[in-house]
Design an enzyme around this catalytic site. Structure first.
Site, PDB file in Angstrom:
ATOM      1  CG  PHE A  36       2.357  -4.634  -7.244  1.00 10.59           C
ATOM      2  CD1 PHE A  36       1.938  -3.730  -8.210  1.00 10.59           C
ATOM      3  CD2 PHE A  36       3.558  -4.389  -6.581  1.00 10.59           C
ATOM      4  CE1 PHE A  36       2.701  -2.603  -8.523  1.00 10.59           C
ATOM      5  CE2 PHE A  36       4.332  -3.271  -6.883  1.00 10.59           C
ATOM      6  CZ  PHE A  36       3.905  -2.370  -7.859  1.00 10.59           C
ATOM      7  CB  SER A  59      -5.332  -1.787  -5.190  1.00 10.82           C
ATOM      8  OG  SER A  59      -4.486  -0.757  -4.771  1.00 10.82           O
ATOM      9  CB  VAL A 153      -5.516   1.493  -8.649  1.00 10.35           C
ATOM     10  CG1 VAL A 153      -5.394   0.002  -8.919  1.00 10.35           C
ATOM     11  CG2 VAL A 153      -6.953   1.876  -8.346  1.00 10.35           C
ATOM     12  CE  LYS A 154       2.857  -0.680  -4.427  1.00  8.00           C
ATOM     13  NZ  LYS A 154       3.785  -0.052  -5.357  1.00  8.00           N
ATOM     14  CB  SER A 155      -2.895  -1.339 -11.415  1.00  3.43           C
ATOM     15  OG  SER A 155      -2.100  -0.713 -12.399  1.00  3.43           O
TER      16      SER A 155
END
Ligand code: PXG
Length: 294
Positions: A36, A59, A153-155
């Protein structure tokens, strides 16, 4: 347009918010499998949209997720969602989920990733936090290490940050510092962190486990432009306790001063001159730059 009737983009179509849905079989829900972005727009312009789109695709690439539309189409989806809601100032939440699949971890069960774009107004931190600063505490939960899922990583897995936030609030703080497993400062639960000492400014490097924040980068550019010394260095809690100034940066918080850290007053216990100056300069750039929506 009122918050009651937000139009939400889901896979190329707009739905009123009460009808904007994804399946309970979406792996974004079942496994937190997705990525996101949180993006701000000011005065009808989207702040650093290109950088947010690039980070989103990076990401996604890192988690082996193919976003089914191009960066140009994604940019257009963000802009059209804001325009559809006739907003000038606010916040975009851009979510890519792995998509619908059977029960089972394998992402190959999911045929196509889903794209959700929500554009809304934003509830800001109270003005008092900017005038007096935040109380920040050290959290017990550590930032994940590079040998597990990369902290870059903007997970959709934000549970360590959520737990850290719970710890910070339980301890009476408004934000919490997350250390890495070596005990160095990484960042806060949703913000990057900067320290000022003797006129020099420093911030942890991305290798310490912080997100490569877009506000962090904008503020680093401002710091250089203002002619201050800037270093990306590992720092421990000691450097924070003994700092002249500490401030946080993030899409939601922008630039916000820290008043106390683990109950030690920072500097004179009020926002210092460098923090104040950067707050003013940051406001100028958000209001005068960005991708036009209309
Ligand atoms: N660290 C973490 C862990 C974040 O999640 C930042 C730093 C700051 O990065 P940017 O690129 O925003 O300067 C973030 C950003 C929310 C929210 O809803 C969280 C973020 C961004 C926007 C909204 O809490 N996290």
């Amino acid at each position: 347009m009122s918050a009651e009737s937000l139009q939400v983009y889901v896979d190329g179509e707009f739905f009123p918010e009460q009808d904007a849905k994804i399946s309970v079989f979406d792996h974004g829900l079942l496994y937190g499998d997705g990525v996101f972005e949180g993006i701000r727009f000011y005065c009808g312009r989207v702040f650093r949209l290109g950088e947010h789109i690039d980070r989103l695709y990076d990401s996604a690439k890192a988690i082996h997720l193919k976003i089914p539309i191009s960066k140009e189409e994604m940019t257009a989806a963000v802009i059209s969602t804001i325009a559809k809601n006739e907003l000038q100032d606010g916040y975009v939440r851009l979510v890519i989920t792995r998509g619908t699949g059977g029960l089972g971890l394998s992402p190959y069960l999911c045929k196509k990733a889903s794209i959700v774009v929500i554009a809304s107004t934003i509830s800001l931190y109270p003005a008092e936090y900017y005038e007096n600063g935040l109380n920040v505490v050290t959290c017990a939960t550590r930032r994940p290490t590079h040998d597990s899922l990369s902290p870059s990583v903007k997970s959709l897995n934000y549970l360590s940050n959520v737990m850290a936030k719970v710890e910070a609030l339980a301890a009476g703080g408004q934000e919490g510092v997350m250390l890495n497993t070596e005990g160095y400062v990484a960042e806060c639960t949703g913000d990057n962190i900067f320290v000022v000492k003797g006129g020099r400014i420093s911030t942890p490097p991305v290798s310490a486990g912080c997100l490569d924040g877009i506000t962090r980068k904008a503020v680093m550019e401002l710091i250089s432009k203002e002619g201050h010394e800037l270093a990306e260095v590992n720092m421990s809690r000691y450097e924070l306790y003994t700092a002249d100034e500490v401030f946080l940066t993030g899409t939601a918080a922008e630039v916000v001063p820290v008043r106390t850290y683990d109950e030690r007053e920072i500097g004179e216990g009020e926002p210092g001159p460098i923090t104040r100056k950067l707050m003013v300069e940051f406001r100028k750039i958000v209001e005068t730059s960005g991708t036009p929506i209309y």
